[in-house]
Design a protein around this motif. Structure first.
Motif, PDB file in Angstrom:
ATOM      1  N   ILE A 243      38.887  63.982  14.660  1.00 24.58           N
ATOM      2  CA  ILE A 243      37.464  64.352  14.713  1.00 24.58           C
ATOM      3  C   ILE A 243      36.871  64.585  13.319  1.00 24.58           C
ATOM      4  N   PHE A 244      37.670  65.147  12.418  1.00 23.16           N
ATOM      5  CA  PHE A 244      37.129  65.404  11.067  1.00 23.16           C
ATOM      6  C   PHE A 244      37.921  64.643  10.004  1.00 23.16           C
ATOM      7  N   ALA A 245      38.464  63.481  10.359  1.00 24.84           N
ATOM      8  CA  ALA A 245      39.413  62.814   9.464  1.00 24.84           C
ATOM      9  C   ALA A 245      38.831  61.611   8.726  1.00 24.84           C
TER      10      ALA A 245
ATOM     11  N   ALA B  78      31.187  71.482   2.989  1.00 26.65           N
ATOM     12  CA  ALA B  78      31.322  72.099   4.314  1.00 26.65           C
ATOM     13  C   ALA B  78      31.567  70.936   5.294  1.00 26.65           C
ATOM     14  N   ARG B  79      30.763  70.786   6.292  1.00 31.33           N
ATOM     15  CA  ARG B  79      30.800  69.590   7.138  1.00 31.33           C
ATOM     16  C   ARG B  79      29.372  69.301   7.571  1.00 31.33           C
ATOM     17  N   GLY B  80      29.158  68.107   8.061  1.00 28.67           N
ATOM     18  CA  GLY B  80      27.804  67.771   8.497  1.00 28.67           C
ATOM     19  C   GLY B  80      26.972  67.301   7.319  1.00 28.67           C
TER      20      GLY B  80
ATOM     21  N   HIS C  98      31.707  61.771  17.398  1.00 29.12           N
ATOM     22  CA  HIS C  98      31.052  62.805  16.582  1.00 29.12           C
ATOM     23  C   HIS C  98      31.543  64.181  17.015  1.00 29.12           C
ATOM     24  N   ASN C  99      30.828  65.224  16.718  1.00 27.00           N
ATOM     25  CA  ASN C  99      31.184  66.575  17.163  1.00 27.00           C
ATOM     26  C   ASN C  99      29.926  67.420  17.222  1.00 27.00           C
ATOM     27  N   GLU C 100      29.609  67.901  18.406  1.00 28.74           N
ATOM     28  CA  GLU C 100      28.495  68.845  18.572  1.00 28.74           C
ATOM     29  C   GLU C 100      27.233  68.390  17.834  1.00 28.74           C
ATOM     30  N   TYR C 101      26.638  67.316  18.303  1.00 28.71           N
ATOM     31  CA  TYR C 101      25.384  66.850  17.704  1.00 28.71           C
ATOM     32  C   TYR C 101      24.387  68.003  17.638  1.00 28.71           C
TER      33      TYR C 101
ATOM     34  N   ASP D 206      31.979  70.047  27.275  1.00 28.17           N
ATOM     35  CA  ASP D 206      31.276  71.189  26.690  1.00 28.17           C
ATOM     36  C   ASP D 206      32.232  72.036  25.854  1.00 28.17           C
ATOM     37  N   ASP D 207      31.666  72.640  24.811  1.00 26.71           N
ATOM     38  CA  ASP D 207      32.401  73.632  24.020  1.00 26.71           C
ATOM     39  C   ASP D 207      31.817  74.993  24.358  1.00 26.71           C
ATOM     40  N   HIS D 208      32.669  75.942  24.644  1.00 27.98           N
ATOM     41  CA  HIS D 208      32.132  77.263  24.968  1.00 27.98           C
ATOM     42  C   HIS D 208      32.925  78.368  24.282  1.00 27.98           C
ATOM     43  N   TYR D 209      32.219  79.250  23.627  1.00 24.44           N
ATOM     44  CA  TYR D 209      32.839  80.414  22.988  1.00 24.44           C
ATOM     45  C   TYR D 209      32.175  81.678  23.495  1.00 24.44           C
ATOM     46  N   LEU D 210      32.998  82.668  23.839  1.00 24.24           N
ATOM     47  CA  LEU D 210      32.452  83.931  24.325  1.00 24.24           C
ATOM     48  C   LEU D 210      31.654  84.595  23.221  1.00 24.24           C
TER      49      LEU D 210
ATOM     50  N   MET E 141      35.814  70.952  26.617  1.00 23.75           N
ATOM     51  CA  MET E 141      36.419  70.318  25.439  1.00 23.75           C
ATOM     52  C   MET E 141      36.988  71.350  24.473  1.00 23.75           C
ATOM     53  N   GLU E 142      36.291  72.481  24.330  1.00 18.26           N
ATOM     54  CA  GLU E 142      36.790  73.517  23.416  1.00 18.26           C
ATOM     55  C   GLU E 142      36.483  74.884  24.004  1.00 18.26           C
ATOM     56  N   HIS E 143      37.428  75.773  23.915  1.00 17.01           N
ATOM     57  CA  HIS E 143      37.173  77.215  23.944  1.00 17.01           C
ATOM     58  C   HIS E 143      38.279  77.849  23.121  1.00 17.01           C
TER      59      HIS E 143
ATOM     60  N   ASN F  24      36.140  82.977  14.560  1.00 14.84           N
ATOM     61  CA  ASN F  24      36.098  83.484  13.185  1.00 14.84           C
ATOM     62  C   ASN F  24      34.681  83.570  12.633  1.00 14.84           C
ATOM     63  N   TRP F  25      33.674  83.299  13.481  1.00 14.92           N
ATOM     64  CA  TRP F  25      32.329  83.128  12.936  1.00 14.92           C
ATOM     65  C   TRP F  25      31.315  84.111  13.491  1.00 14.92           C
ATOM     66  N   GLN F  26      31.773  85.106  14.247  1.00 13.19           N
ATOM     67  CA  GLN F  26      30.839  86.111  14.747  1.00 13.19           C
ATOM     68  C   GLN F  26      30.944  87.357  13.857  1.00 13.19           C
TER      69      GLN F  26
ATOM     70  N   PHE G  84      41.263  73.418  24.197  1.00 10.92           N
ATOM     71  CA  PHE G  84      40.968  74.480  23.237  1.00 10.92           C
ATOM     72  C   PHE G  84      40.639  73.909  21.864  1.00 10.92           C
ATOM     73  N   PHE G  85      39.891  74.683  21.098  1.00  8.57           N
ATOM     74  CA  PHE G  85      39.917  74.521  19.663  1.00  8.57           C
ATOM     75  C   PHE G  85      40.820  75.631  19.177  1.00  8.57           C
ATOM     76  N   GLN G  86      41.954  75.372  18.631  1.00  9.90           N
ATOM     77  CA  GLN G  86      42.601  74.102  18.447  1.00  9.90           C
ATOM     78  C   GLN G  86      44.066  74.281  18.753  1.00  9.90           C
TER      79      GLN G  86
ATOM     80  N   ALA H  39      37.995  77.048   6.138  1.00  6.21           N
ATOM     81  CA  ALA H  39      37.043  78.050   6.614  1.00  6.21           C
ATOM     82  C   ALA H  39      37.426  78.662   7.966  1.00  6.21           C
ATOM     83  N   GLU H  40      38.355  78.014   8.681  1.00 11.87           N
ATOM     84  CA  GLU H  40      38.634  78.488  10.045  1.00 11.87           C
ATOM     85  C   GLU H  40      40.029  79.085  10.198  1.00 11.87           C
ATOM     86  N   LYS H  41      40.602  79.558   9.090  1.00 13.28           N
ATOM     87  CA  LYS H  41      41.996  80.029   9.185  1.00 13.28           C
ATOM     88  C   LYS H  41      42.136  81.315   9.999  1.00 13.28           C
ATOM     89  N   PHE H  42      41.036  82.033  10.222  1.00 10.82           N
ATOM     90  CA  PHE H  42      41.123  83.241  11.058  1.00 10.82           C
ATOM     91  C   PHE H  42      40.722  82.976  12.505  1.00 10.82           C
ATOM     92  N   HIS H  43      40.590  81.705  12.854  1.00  5.69           N
ATOM     93  CA  HIS H  43      40.272  81.334  14.240  1.00  5.69           C
ATOM     94  C   HIS H  43      41.579  81.247  15.021  1.00  5.69           C
ATOM     95  N   SER H  44      41.563  81.728  16.246  1.00  7.79           N
ATOM     96  CA  SER H  44      42.774  81.656  17.063  1.00  7.79           C
ATOM     97  C   SER H  44      43.094  80.204  17.419  1.00  7.79           C
TER      98      SER H  44
HETATM   99  C1  GAL Z   1      33.169  74.435  17.383  1.00  3.93           C
HETATM  100  C2  GAL Z   1      33.528  73.191  16.583  1.00  3.93           C
HETATM  101  C3  GAL Z   1      34.997  73.200  16.185  1.00  3.93           C
HETATM  102  C4  GAL Z   1      35.358  74.526  15.597  1.00  3.93           C
HETATM  103  C5  GAL Z   1      35.009  75.625  16.582  1.00  3.93           C
HETATM  104  C6  GAL Z   1      35.374  77.013  16.098  1.00  3.93           C
HETATM  105  O1  GAL Z   1      31.796  74.623  17.485  1.00  3.93           O
HETATM  106  O2  GAL Z   1      33.288  72.036  17.340  1.00  3.93           O
HETATM  107  O3  GAL Z   1      35.231  72.156  15.268  1.00  3.93           O
HETATM  108  O4  GAL Z   1      34.659  74.708  14.405  1.00  3.93           O
HETATM  109  O5  GAL Z   1      33.628  75.609  16.814  1.00  3.93           O
HETATM  110  O6  GAL Z   1      35.004  77.996  17.043  1.00  3.93           O
END
Ligand code: GAL
Length: 680
Positions: free
Chosen positions: A59-61, A125-127, A163-166, A286-290, A320-322, A328-330, A358-360, A368-373
C-alpha cells in the motif's frame, strides 16, 4: 403497515463481488518491506498460528517498486507473494498511489497539493499530492497497470486495494492544476456563466462573474467565502478523487478480473460521498478506529458499521482496518482491555462484515506509527494482544456459514454527506449545531433499544422502513423533500430534528422559509431560529413530565400539527417545542430542540407506537444484531458490560458449539453468535 422488507438503498453501477476466500477474511496490512528477510519466515509461522488468511500488501511501497521514473523493481514483491501463496495466505494487493515517491516530487514539483492558505505541501509524510496534476494521474495509472499486468492473474491475489483512504490526508487542493480542473468542472455543471451566477447568488457582496477564468478556488479570503462556491468546491474535490480511483480501477480491470476496492472511512465524512463511491467498487471496505475519549465507543463503531453496510446496499463488506489495541494519533491513546478487540470485531461482523482485518500485522519499529498497536506488537508473540489475535482467528474460523447473510432494518436514519459539508461552513446560527451529535443522539436511543438501523439518503426508496429519522438534514433538495412527503403520506413515520430543510442544493434558503419543503409532512414551518446561550438549559413539558433541553429553540408557525410538548423556559417559553402531524396514512414528528436523553427516550417511545416498533428489552450494555441467511438466522450478541446477563434464546452458539435451550448466559465482556431456527 409495511409488509415488505426494506430494500437495498444504494443504486450501484457496479455489482459487488466478494473475493475468493474459504473463510471469513482475517488478517491485516502487511509491510514486509520494513523488515529483514529473517522476519518474513516468522511472519508466516505466526500468521498460520493466528488463522490469518488475507493480508494487504504494497500500500505504501511505491518508492520501493518504482525506483526511478519508469524503472520498476518487483523482485521483492514477487518473493513476498510467492511466500504467502506457498503458505495458503491470500493477497489483497495495494496500488501504492496514496504516497508518491521522492523522485516524483523532484521531477514534478508542481504536482504538490496546495492548502487553502496557499502552502504547497512538503515531502516526508504521505499523501501531499495534487489529485488534479496530470503527472500524478499518469504515474498512478502507470504503476497500477504494471502491477495488474504482473500479478493480475496470480492465484494468491484475490483482491485489489486501490490507493488508501481517499480524501486523507489531502482532500481539497488549491493548486493551479486544481483551479484549472475546477473551472472546467463548473463549465460542465452550469453550462453558462449566468447559470453559475444565479446558483451562487453572486449578486450578494458584488461577486458577479463575467468570465470563467476569473473564478478562483475558494481560498482563504478576508471574510467568509461564498458558501455555494465552497459547497461546489467540495463536490468538485470529491469528483476529482473519485475519477482518480476510477482511472486506476479501469487500468487494473484491463488486466485482472479480481474484485477491486478502496478503503473508506465511514466515521469521518471529510470530503468523500460514500454513497457515490460504494457504487464504483466491487467490495465495500471500511477502516474504523474507536474514538478513545468516548466511554461508549462501541456505539460510534455501530454507526460506522451500519453506514458502511448501508452505502453498500446491504451487501457483505470488509473491515479493512481497525486496531488490536491503542492507536497513536489521538490526544490520549487508550489501550483496548482484554476481550475488547473481539467485541469490536464481532460488532462489525454482526452488522454485516464478512472480513475482519487490522492495521497492521507487525508493529513498525521506525516511523510515525511506531506507537500504534498491531497483531504482532513490539512485545512479540508472547504478548496478551497476540494471544487474543490467535483466539479471535479461531473464533472467526467457526463462523464461515455466517458469510453472505444479511442484516434487515425497520428504521432508517438520513445520512447525507452534502448536507454535512454545507452545514459545516461558516456563519451558521450557532456553533452548537452538530450533525454528528444529533445523529449519535437518535442512533444511541435505537442502539439502547436494540433496534437495528440502516442509513439512507432522503431521495432513496424509503417505503420499506417503518420509521425514518432526519436528525440533520440541513440541506434538502426539493425533490428529496417530495420523496419524504410521499413516504409519510403513504404510511411512513418521519421524525425530523431542528435545523432541517433549511436550504436547497446551492445553500440558498428555501422560498417560503425554514422547513417549508417538509410542511406537508410536519404541518408547520419555522418562523425564527432561537439559539440558546452557552450552558443555558431550558426545558420541555412532554406527557406530564418536564425534561431539560438546550442549545436551540424555534418559533414554530403551525399549520396543522398537534402540539405534543411546549417549552418551559427560554426565549420560546410556553410555545410549541415538539409536534405530531398526521399526513395521509402516516405521521410526521418535529422536535425543535435538543432534549436530554430522558426526554428523547419519552418522545421516541411515542414515535415507536406510531411506527409499530418495540424496544428489544436488552440488559444495559448488551448489543444484539441478527444476520439473516438463506437457511438460518445468526444472532450476534455482545456483552459490553461487566455483568453476567441472561437472554431468552434457543439455538447453537457457534463460538462454543453449545446448544441453548431457551437461555443464553453471557459473562461480562463476552460474545456469542447463535444460530437460531427461523420462526415459522
Ligand atoms: C489509517 C491508515 C493506516 C494507518 C492507520 C493508523 O487511517 O489507513 O495506514 O495509518 O490509520 O491508525
Amino acid at each position: 403497515m409495511h409488509a415488505t422488507r426494506p430494500r437495498a438503498t444504494a443504486a450501484g453501477t457496479t455489482a459487488h463481488r466478494w473475493p475468493d476466500l474459504p473463510q471469513i477474511a482475517y488478517g491485516g496490512d502487511y509491510t514486509p518491506e520494513q523488515w529483514p528477510r529473517e522476519v518474513w519466515a516468522d511472519d508466516i509461522a505466526r500468521m498460520h498460528d493466528a488463522g490469518v488468511n488475507l493480508v494487504s500488501i504494497g500500500i505504501f511501497a511505491w518508492g520501493l517498486l518504482e525506483i526511478r521514473e519508469g524503472d520498476f523493481d518487483f523482485g521483492w514483491l514477487d518473493e513476498v507473494i510467492e511466500m504467502l501463496h506457498a503458505a495458503g495466505i491470500r493477497v489483497d494487493l495495494g496500488t501504492p498511489t496514496a504516497s508518491p515517491p521522492a523522485w516524483f516530487f523532484a521531477n514534478h514539483p508542481d504536482a504538490r497539493a496546495v492548502t487553502r492558505d496557499g502552502v504547497a505541501l512538503g515531502f516526508g509524510a504521505r499523501g501531499m499530492v495534487s489529485h488534479s496534476a496530470p503527472a500524478y494521474r499518469e504515474a498512478s495509472v502507470r504503476i497500477a497497470t504494471e502491477l495488474a499486468k504482473r500479478y493480475g492473474n496470480h492465484p494468491a491475489v484475490v483482491l485489489w486495494h486501490v490507493h488508501n483512504e481517499y480524501g486523507v490526508p489531502v482532500g481539497e487542493d488549491y493548486s493551479p492544476h486544481a483551479v484549472r480542473e475546477w473551472r472546467r468542472w463548473l463549465e460542465n455543471r452550469y453550462g453558462s456563466i449566468e447559470a453559475l451566477n444565479a446558483a451562487w447568488g453572486t449578486a450578494f457582496w458584488g461577486q458577479h462573474y463575467e468570465q470563467w477564468e476569473h473564478i478562483g478556488a475558494p481560498a482563504a479570503a478576508p471574510s467568509v467565502v461564498n458558501p455555494a462556491q465552497r459547497l461546489d468546491f467540495a463536490r468538485f474535490t470529491d469528483d476529482q478523487l473519485l475519477s482518480c480511483f476510477i482511472a486506476e480501477r479501469d487500468a487494473i480491470r484491463a488486466h485482472s478480473d479480481r474484485p477491486i476496492t478502496t478503503n473508506f472511512m465511514a466515521n469521518q465524512h471529510g470530503g468523500v460521498d460514500l454513497w457515490k463511491w460504494a457504487a464504483e467498487v466491487d467490495v465495500v471496505s471500511d477502516d474504523h478506529y474507536l474514538w478513545a475519549a468516548d466511554t461508549e465507543a462501541e456505539i460510534g463503531l455501530a454507526i460506522a458499521a451500519d453506514l458502511t453496510r448501508s452505502v453498500g446496499g446491504g451487501d457483505p463488506w470488509l473491515l479493512m482496518e481497525h486496531s488490536t489495541s491503542a492507536v497513536n494519533w489521538q490526544p490520549r491513546n487508550i489501550a483496548k482491555r482484554p476481550g475488547e478487540m473481539a467485541r469490536n470485531s464481532l460488532s462489525h461482523l454482526g452488522r454485516g462484515a464478512d472480513g475482519i482485518l487490522f492495521f497492521q500485522w507487525r508493529a513498525s519499529r521506525s516511523g510515525a506509527e511506531k506507537f500504534h498497536s498491531a497483531m504482532v506488537p513490539h512485545a512479540g508473540a508472547s504478548s496478551r494482544v497476540f494471544r487474543e489475535v490467535v483466539d479471535l482467528g479461531a473464533k472467526l474460523g467457526r463462523l464461515a456459514e455466517v458469510r453472505g447473510s444479511r442484516v434487515h432494518a425497520d428504521v432508517a436514519i438520513l445520512w447525507d454527506f452534502e448536507s454535512f459539508w454545507a452545514q459545516d461552513l461558516e456563519w451558521r446560527p450557532s456553533v452548537d449545531l452538530s450533525h454528528d451529535e444529533r445523529i449519535r443522539a437518535y442512533y444511541e436511543r435505537l442502539w439502547r433499544d436494540g433496534i437495528t438501523v440502516d442509513f439512507a439518503l432522503p431521495g432513496h426508496d424509503l417505503s420499506g422502513y417503518r420509521l425514518v429519522i432526519a436528525p440533520a438534514q440541513y440541506l434538502l433538495r426539493a425533490a428529496d423533500a417530495e420523496n419524504l412527503n410521499a413516504y409519510v403520506a403513504g404510511g411512513g413515520v418521519l421524525v425530523s430534528s431542528f435545523f432541517t430543510g433549511v436550504v436547497d442544493e446551492h445553500d440558498a434558503v428555501h422560498a417560503g422559509g425554514f422547513g417549508a419543503p417538509l410542511e406537508p409532512s410536519l404541518g408547520l414551518r419555522v418562523d425564527e431560529h432561537l439559539p440558546l446561550r452557552e450552558d443555558e438549559v431550558a426545558g420541555i413539558a412532554f406527557d406530564g413530565e418536564t425534561y431539560a433541553a438546550d442549545i436551540w429553540q424555534e418559533d414554530l408557525a403551525i399549520s396543522g400539527a398537534d402540539v405534543r410538548a411546549v417549552y418551559t423556559a427560554g426565549p420560546a417559553a410556553g410555545a410549541p417545542a415538539v409536534t405530531r402531524n398526521v399526513s395521509g396514512d402516516g405521521v410526521g414528528w418535529y422536535v425543535s430542540t435538543r432534549p436530554d436523553a430522558a426526554g428523547l427516550r419519552a418522545i421516541m417511545a411515542s414515535v415507536y407506537r406510531d411506527a409499530g416498533l418495540e424496544p428489544a428489552g436488552l440488559p444495559a450494555g448488551v448489543e444484539s444484531v441478527v444476520r439473516h441467511g438463506d437457511d438460518a438466522d445468526y444472532r450476534v450478541v455482545i456483552n459490553h458490560s461487566d455483568e453476567t446477563v441472561s437472554l431468552g434464546m434457543s439455538g447453537v452458539d457457534l463460538l462454543t458449539q453449545t446448544t441453548l435451550e431457551g437461555t443464553l448466559v453471557l459473562g461480562g465482556g463476552e460474545v456469542a453468535v447463535v444460530r437460531t431456527s427461523r420462526p415459522q
